[in-house]
Design a protein around this motif. Structure first.
Motif, short mmCIF file in Angstrom:
data_model
loop_
_atom_site.label_atom_id
_atom_site.label_comp_id
_atom_site.label_asym_id
_atom_site.label_seq_id
_atom_site.Cartn_x
_atom_site.Cartn_y
_atom_site.Cartn_z
N UNK A 94 0.76 -1.24 0.00
CA UNK A 94 0.00 0.00 0.00
C UNK A 94 0.79 1.29 0.00
N UNK A 95 2.14 1.24 0.05
CA UNK A 95 2.90 2.49 0.00
C UNK A 95 3.00 2.95 -1.44
N UNK A 96 2.70 4.23 -1.70
CA UNK A 96 2.73 4.78 -3.05
C UNK A 96 3.95 5.67 -3.22
N UNK A 97 5.04 5.08 -3.69
CA UNK A 97 6.30 5.80 -3.82
C UNK A 97 6.17 7.01 -4.73
N UNK A 136 -4.60 -2.60 1.59
CA UNK A 136 -3.30 -1.99 1.33
C UNK A 136 -3.09 -0.71 2.11
N UNK A 137 -3.13 -0.82 3.43
CA UNK A 137 -3.03 0.35 4.31
C UNK A 137 -1.78 0.32 5.16
N UNK A 181 -1.21 4.73 0.11
CA UNK A 181 -1.03 6.07 0.62
C UNK A 181 0.41 6.32 1.01
N UNK A 182 0.61 7.42 1.72
CA UNK A 182 1.95 7.87 2.11
C UNK A 182 1.90 8.31 3.57
N UNK A 183 2.93 7.97 4.32
CA UNK A 183 2.95 8.30 5.75
C UNK A 183 2.91 9.81 5.98
N UNK A 184 3.64 10.58 5.16
CA UNK A 184 3.64 12.03 5.35
C UNK A 184 2.26 12.63 5.15
N UNK A 185 1.47 12.05 4.24
CA UNK A 185 0.10 12.53 4.05
C UNK A 185 -0.74 12.25 5.30
N UNK A 186 -0.45 11.12 5.95
CA UNK A 186 -1.15 10.80 7.19
C UNK A 186 -0.80 11.81 8.28
N UNK A 187 0.49 12.16 8.39
CA UNK A 187 0.89 13.16 9.37
C UNK A 187 0.22 14.51 9.06
N UNK A 275 7.26 -0.44 -1.89
CA UNK A 275 5.83 -0.76 -1.97
C UNK A 275 5.15 -0.95 -0.63
N UNK A 276 5.87 -0.77 0.48
CA UNK A 276 5.30 -1.16 1.78
C UNK A 276 5.80 -0.23 2.88
N UNK A 277 4.86 0.29 3.68
CA UNK A 277 5.22 1.11 4.83
C UNK A 277 5.36 0.27 6.08
N UNK A 278 6.45 0.48 6.82
CA UNK A 278 6.72 -0.25 8.06
C UNK A 278 7.27 0.73 9.10
#
Length: 340
Positions: A94-97, A136-137, A181-187, A275-278
């Motif tokens: 689910x990570x969108x590079x 994919x979250x 999605x993207x972690x920075x967008x979540x922040x 492709x994956x946020x961890x």
């Protein structure tokens, strides 16, 4: 073998007799299906079994080579044994590079005391391993993990935060729920929303629903976020200073999907095709005498049955293996004082 297992074994034997399936694995297949509660339609089971057998043979060969000293990690069968690599990437990453942008840069500093190893779990910064299931979250789980650590640093309370809140509500910032999605967008969402609900008040549902954020249940705030340069030395410094950090990695090699124990290194793991946020929670080494035993400690969101109870050790200082330093960031919950 119980009676139901025996009947299933007999029925499967009838199918195996007219297919390419290997009867040596009949019992293992039935036990694996029972363990993970797998059920298939009549036209699906045979090709799922073929996939599972292919993966099992790959795992067994790898582990034989590990015993001969050819690899630094073991592999193990898990709940994903009947899935293709592409199927898995669509459902479980689910990570969108392509959307990731670097803005506020973390600067390295000579004032930070860098320990030789660190594990933020031991200091109370990390909640138990979660499971994203077929959604994919990963970006949301990575983001809440980093934010949980920062809120613990600020308040002394470790509270599990809501991935579902992010999946449902952060679309205007650029995230796409279970489609990535993207972690920075979540922040950025938490900044603009002025809060994020707790896991208890807004539980995970493995899919998108209407936004149900309730400020009365908010347990987090974000004032900004920092991006870390693509440099493992600076990443180590940032991790030692800040606490758990959101990172993105490549999980496309089949060896990653079936990681078991040890320090993960696969030459096919990309440092750019992420492709994956961890969540990066620590670093260390298994032997002071060898650079080949340095590792990053990473928390995944595929449940505790995967890997080392939900964790993986990824080779450290090995040319940014799997892209561990390519898209790293962390939220700020209070003013940043790097000199303290």
């Amino acid at each position: 073998m119980n009676f139901l297992l025996f009947l299933a074994f007999l029925c499967l034997g009838l199918v195996v007799g007219s297919s390419k399936l290997d009867p040596r694995f009949n019992v293992q297949w039935i036990e694996w299906k029972e363990l993970y509660q797998k059920q298939y339609g009549m036209n699906e089971e045979e090709w799922r079994r073929e996939l599972w057998e292919t993966n099992l043979k790959m795992i067994e060969l790898h582990n034989e080579e590990y015993n001969r000293g050819k690899h630094s990690f073991t592999m193990a069968m898990n709940a994903f044994g009947d899935m293709t690599t592409e199927e898995f990437r669509l459902m479980m990453n689910g990570f969108q590079i392509k959307k990731h942008r670097v803005e506020n840069i973390f600067q390295d500093s000579d004032f930070i005391n860098i320990p030789s190893s660190i594990d933020w779990r031991e200091r109370g910064y990390v909640v138990p391993v979660k499971h994203q299931f077929s959604c994919g979250a990963s970006w949301a789980f990575s983001a809440t993990g980093a934010l949980e650590g920062q809120m613990f640093r600020k308040t002394g309370q470790l509270i599990s935060l809501s991935e579902q809140n992010l999946v449902d509500c952060s679309w205007s910032e650029g995230n796409e729920g279970c489609n990535g999605g993207v972690m920075n967008f979540a922040f950025q969402y938490v900044i603009e929303n002025k809060g994020l609900d707790t896991e208890t008040s807004y539980p995970y549902e493995e899919g998108k629903g209407p936004c149900k954020y309730n400020p009365q249940h908010s347990a987090a705030n974000v004032s900004g976020y920092m991006d870390i340069p693509k440099d493992e030395k600076i990443l180590k410094e940032a991790l030692a200073y800040a606490g758990p950090i959101s990172v993105a990695i490549d999980t496309s090699p089949p060896t990653f999907l079936f990681y078991g124990t040890g320090i993960y290194f696969d030459p096919n793991c990309s440092s750019t095709d992420l492709d994956h946020g961890v969540l990066l929670v620590g670093y260390g080494f298994e032997s002071e005498e060898s650079d080949n035993t340095k590792y990053w400690l990473v928390k995944n969101s595929w449940g505790e049955e995967w890997g080392m109870h939900g964790y993986i050790k990824i080779a450290r200082d090995w040319s940014n293996h799997c892209g561990i330093a390519s898209a790293a960031s962390f939220p700020l919950c209070e003013p940043m004082n790097i000199d303290k």
